[in-house]
Design a protein around this motif. Structure first.
Motif, PDB file in Angstrom:
ATOM      1  N   ILE A  11       0.809  -1.223   0.000  1.00 55.14           N
ATOM      2  CA  ILE A  11       0.000   0.000   0.000  1.00 55.14           C
ATOM      3  C   ILE A  11       0.843   1.275   0.000  1.00 55.14           C
ATOM      4  O   ILE A  11       0.351   2.334  -0.379  1.00 55.14           O
ATOM      5  CB  ILE A  11      -0.990   0.018   1.185  1.00 55.14           C
ATOM      6  N   GLU A  16      -2.845   7.657  -4.935  1.00 55.39           N
ATOM      7  CA  GLU A  16      -4.207   7.906  -4.454  1.00 55.39           C
ATOM      8  C   GLU A  16      -5.188   7.832  -5.624  1.00 55.39           C
ATOM      9  O   GLU A  16      -5.493   8.839  -6.272  1.00 55.39           O
ATOM     10  CB  GLU A  16      -4.287   9.252  -3.731  1.00 55.39           C
ATOM     11  N   LEU A  49      -9.407  -1.512  -4.736  1.00 54.77           N
ATOM     12  CA  LEU A  49      -8.842  -0.826  -3.583  1.00 54.77           C
ATOM     13  C   LEU A  49      -8.735   0.653  -3.918  1.00 54.77           C
ATOM     14  O   LEU A  49      -8.045   1.040  -4.861  1.00 54.77           O
ATOM     15  CB  LEU A  49      -7.468  -1.393  -3.246  1.00 54.77           C
ATOM     16  N   GLU A  50      -9.439   1.460  -3.164  1.00 55.23           N
ATOM     17  CA  GLU A  50      -9.412   2.904  -3.371  1.00 55.23           C
ATOM     18  C   GLU A  50      -8.579   3.527  -2.264  1.00 55.23           C
ATOM     19  O   GLU A  50      -8.906   3.424  -1.083  1.00 55.23           O
ATOM     20  CB  GLU A  50     -10.835   3.468  -3.341  1.00 55.23           C
ATOM     21  N   LYS A  51      -7.481   4.189  -2.675  1.00 54.91           N
ATOM     22  CA  LYS A  51      -6.602   4.818  -1.692  1.00 54.91           C
ATOM     23  C   LYS A  51      -6.860   6.315  -1.691  1.00 54.91           C
ATOM     24  O   LYS A  51      -6.850   6.957  -2.739  1.00 54.91           O
ATOM     25  CB  LYS A  51      -5.135   4.535  -2.011  1.00 54.91           C
ATOM     26  N   SER A  52      -7.112   6.841  -0.491  1.00 53.15           N
ATOM     27  CA  SER A  52      -7.232   8.289  -0.324  1.00 53.15           C
ATOM     28  C   SER A  52      -6.288   8.714   0.788  1.00 53.15           C
ATOM     29  O   SER A  52      -5.563   7.878   1.340  1.00 53.15           O
ATOM     30  CB  SER A  52      -8.678   8.682  -0.032  1.00 53.15           C
ATOM     31  N   LEU A  56      -8.132   3.550   3.292  1.00 55.51           N
ATOM     32  CA  LEU A  56      -8.142   2.581   2.198  1.00 55.51           C
ATOM     33  C   LEU A  56      -9.520   1.934   2.196  1.00 55.51           C
ATOM     34  O   LEU A  56      -9.977   1.440   3.221  1.00 55.51           O
ATOM     35  CB  LEU A  56      -7.093   1.487   2.404  1.00 55.51           C
TER      36      LEU A  56
END
Length: 186
Positions: A11, A16, A49-52, A56
């Motif tokens: 990760i 993002e 998988l959405e990374k902000s 996560l």
């Protein structure tokens, strides 16, 4: 521990945005979990998988079939599974679980492993009472005919009502007097 490494996601290296991972689940995956509920099956897992900045979001889509054993007949059967699940990872000071679907991981965590999530979601999709499709209440007439011919491993006896018992057996006078006293108290 190496087989679980296939389900590690780095990760720290992710940008993002949304990233997609696909996994093919088969018997070798289920063998990783000794003494588990499921031993055989074939599933496709799509993980978005959405990374902000601080969270996560993992969106799981799992479809496939599981090979289960009927609780009544001990016959194997195939159970379809199709589910959508979501898990959130938040960054914090220490690792802890806030809810079933919300985890806190320390800042700087390099990888997360999704194998246990996949197994848990698939396991939870298995019905509590594993019945062969021909034994279920929604079976067609043809399925009901097959059910009558099926050898049941266990069944529960038909319960007799109190009235039937009273008619069949003579009641001891002492119990009769006691019952009448309790009726008068009501």
């Amino acid at each position: 521990m190496k087989p679980f490494k296939l389900y590690d996601i780095d990760i720290l290296a992710l940008k993002e945005k949304t990233h997609r991972y696909e996994y093919k689940i088969d018997d070798t995956f289920f063998e990783l979990f000794e003494g588990g509920l499921i031993e055989h099956g074939s599933c496709n897992v799509v993980l978005d998988l959405e990374k902000s900045s601080g969270v996560l979001t993992l969106n799981f889509s799992i479809t496939g079939t599981l090979e289960l054993t009927c609780d009544r007949t001990l016959e194997p059967f195939t159970e379809p599974t199709d589910l959508q699940e979501r898990v959130f990872y938040k960054f914090g000071e220490e690792e802890k679980e806030l809810a079933d679907d919300v985890m806190v991981i320390p800042h700087g965590t390099a990888t997360i492993n999704v194998a246990h999530h996949i197994y848990d979601f698939i396991s939870l999709s298995v019905p509590m009472k594993k019945l062969h499709p021909s034994l279920r209440g929604d079976a067609t007439q043809q399925g009901e005919d097959e059910w009558e011919e099926t050898l049941l491993v266990y069944s529960s006896p038909v319960e007799e009502t109190d009235q039937e018992v009273q008619e069949d057996e003579p009641i001891d006078e002492r119990w009769k007097i006691l019952k009448e006293k309790f009726k008068n108290l009501e």
